[in-house]
Design a protein around this motif. Structure first.
Motif, PDB file in Angstrom:
ATOM      1  N   CYS A 126      -8.735 -37.663 117.693  1.00  0.00           N
ATOM      2  CA  CYS A 126      -8.306 -36.447 117.001  1.00  0.00           C
ATOM      3  C   CYS A 126      -6.924 -36.742 116.435  1.00  0.00           C
ATOM      4  CB  CYS A 126      -8.247 -35.252 117.948  1.00  0.00           C
ATOM      5  SG  CYS A 126      -7.573 -33.756 117.171  1.00  0.00           S
ATOM      6  N   CYS A 143     -15.573 -38.885 116.666  1.00  0.00           N
ATOM      7  CA  CYS A 143     -14.800 -37.655 116.873  1.00  0.00           C
ATOM      8  C   CYS A 143     -14.458 -37.465 118.345  1.00  0.00           C
ATOM      9  CB  CYS A 143     -15.612 -36.457 116.375  1.00  0.00           C
ATOM     10  SG  CYS A 143     -14.732 -34.882 116.471  1.00  0.00           S
ATOM     11  N   TRP A 167     -10.193 -37.594 111.975  1.00  0.00           N
ATOM     12  CA  TRP A 167     -10.592 -38.781 112.720  1.00  0.00           C
ATOM     13  C   TRP A 167     -11.313 -39.838 111.883  1.00  0.00           C
ATOM     14  CZ3 TRP A 167     -15.658 -40.370 113.204  1.00  0.00           C
ATOM     15  CH2 TRP A 167     -16.645 -39.445 112.850  1.00  0.00           C
TER      16      TRP A 167
END
Length: 347
Positions: A126, A143, A167
Motif C-alpha cells: 500500500c 495489493c 500499489w
C-alpha cells in the motif's frame, strides 16, 4: 547577568554560582537506538508489538532466513542486506527503502516506497505515492492485505488514507532493455499473503490477533492496473465514510456478488465547484462540504445496476451524500473525470 531562568546559589566558600537552566527537551526520555533496530539475526522470528515504536525511525539490516514483524507505525524504515526473510511492516508515515535485499516476501504500507539493488522480492504493498524501483530485478507486487486490531488506528497515526493505494503503478528509474524488471503477482493463490508469510507462532506475538485474509484486510483489495474483466464499470463517490466498508463487502464478498471487482479507490478533498464540474450536477455540491470524498470504481457485468441496487439497499437514507453513475456511458466519463482530478490534485 545570568541567562533567563537561571538561579543563583552559593558554593562552600560563599561565592555566588549559577545553576544551569532546565529545558523541556532535557526532560524527555532518551531513546535507545537498539530499541529501534533489528540487526544480524539469522533464522528467528523477531519484531515489535503495537505501541513499541510509536512513530520513530526503524532500521532492519543483515538478517537472513527470518520472520520479522514490525506491528506499529513508524516515521521511516530502511531495510539493508536482508536475504530470504518474511517481513511485515506497520504503516510508515514517511519512506520505506529496501537496499541490497533478495528473496524476501514483504507486507508494507507507506507514504513513499523505493528499492535499490534488490532481486526476487514479492511485495504486498500500500503506497500513497508512486512506488519506485531502481537497479532491481525480479520484483513482484500485489495489493496490501493484512489485519490486526490496532492497524487502522496506526494508519491514522501515520496520516495514511486506507483508500489511497498506488500499489500497481510502479516506476523503474533504471529499466533494462529487453528485460522485465517487475510484474504483478497473478490473481490466484500466489497473490495471497498467507501463502507467502506465515503468521508468527512465538510467545511474543501470541496475543496479537493477526489475519491475512483479504476479507478482513484494513486496505480494500483492488485490481490496480490489471486488465478489467468486464466492459462495464461504475463510479460511487461517498462524501462521508459511513457505509463505505459495507458496500465494498456486499459487492465483493457476499456470495451473490463475487463476480464484481474493485478496480481502484481514492480519498480526496473536493470543493463544491469541483463536484459540480466533474459530475455535471449541482446536487452534490453541499455534500462536498462534509469532508473528503471517497471514490470507488467497481467493475462487473451489468455493473451500474448491481452497484446502484447495493448502495440503495444499504444506504437508502443517505443517497443525497452518495453519487452513483446513472448509466454505463456516464460512468466511463465519471471515472475519467474523477481520477484525472485526483491525479492533478496530488501532483
Amino acid at each position: 547577568m545570568g541567562c533567563l531562568g537561571s538561579k543563583e546559589d552559593k558554593d562552600s566558600n560563599g561565592e555566588k554560582t549559577e545553576e544551569k537552566p532546565t529545558y523541556s527537551w532535557d526532560k524527555r526520555a532518551k531513546l535507545d537506538p537498539k530499541d529501534y533496530s533489528i540487526s544480524n539475526v539469522t533464522g528467528e522470528t523477531v519484531g515489535k508489538l503495537p505501541g513499541e515504536i510509536n512513530g520513530q525511525q526503524f532500521i532492519i539490516q543483515n538478517c537472513q532466513g527470518c520472520n520479522i514483524f514490525i506491528l506499529d507505525h513508524t516515521d521511516s524504515v530502511t531495510i539493508d542486506d536482508c536475504i530470504n526473510c518474511r517481513i511485515v511492516l506497520g504503516p510508515c508515515g514517511g519512506s520505506v527503502f529496501f537496499r541490497d535485499c533478495k528473496d524476501c516476501k514483504v507486507v508494507v504500507a507507506c507514504q513513499q516506497f523505493r528499492t535499490r539493488d534488490c532481486k526476487k522480492m514479492d511485495f504486498f504493498l500500500c503506497c500513497a505515492t508512486q512506488p519506485i524501483i531502481e537497479s532491481s530485478s525480479g520484483m513482484k507486487f500485489a495489493c496490501y492485505q493484512y489485519f490486526y486490531p490496532e492497524l487502522e488506528g496506526q494508519f491514522d497515526a501515520a496520516r495514511l488514507s486506507i483508500f489511497n493505494n498506488n500499489w500497481s503503478k510502479l516506476y523503474d528509474f533504471t529499466p533494462a532493455a529487453g528485460e522485465t524488471t517487475w510484474s504483478l503477482l497473478p490473481e490466484d493463490t500466489s497473490a495471497r499473503v498467507e501463502d507467502h508469510i506465515p503468521l508468527p507462532d512465538t510467545e511474543k506475538f501470541s496475543n496479537v490477533q493477526i489475519k491475512s485474509d483479504e476479507h478482513f484486510s484494513v486496505i480494500p483489495k483492488t485490481l490496480g492496473t490489471r486488465r478489467k474483466p468486464f466492459d462495464e464499470s461504475c463510479l460511487v463517490v461517498f462524501f462521508h465514510k459511513d457505509n463505505v466498508r459495507k458496500i465494498i463487502k456486499q459487492l465483493l464478498h457476499e456470495q451473490t456478488r463475487r463476480s464484481c471487482v474493485l478496480v481502484q479507490t481514492k480519498e480526496i478533498t473536493m470543493k463544491p465547484e469541483d463536484v459540480s464540474r466533474i459530475f455535471q450536477s449541482e446536487d452534490y455540491s453541499a455534500a462536498a462540504q462534509q469532508g473528503p470524498a471517497i471514490g470507488l470504481e467497481f467493475n462487473s457485468s451489468d455493473c451500474v445496476r448491481i452497484t446502484t441496487e447495493a448502495v440503495r439497499s444499504l444506504c437508502g437514507d443517505s443517497l443525497s451524500t452518495i453519487y452513483i453513475s446513472p448509466n454505463p456511458m456516464k460512468a466511463s466519463q465519471d471515472i475519467d473525470a474523477f481520477y484525472n482530478f485526483v491525479d492533478m490534485s496530488m501532483t
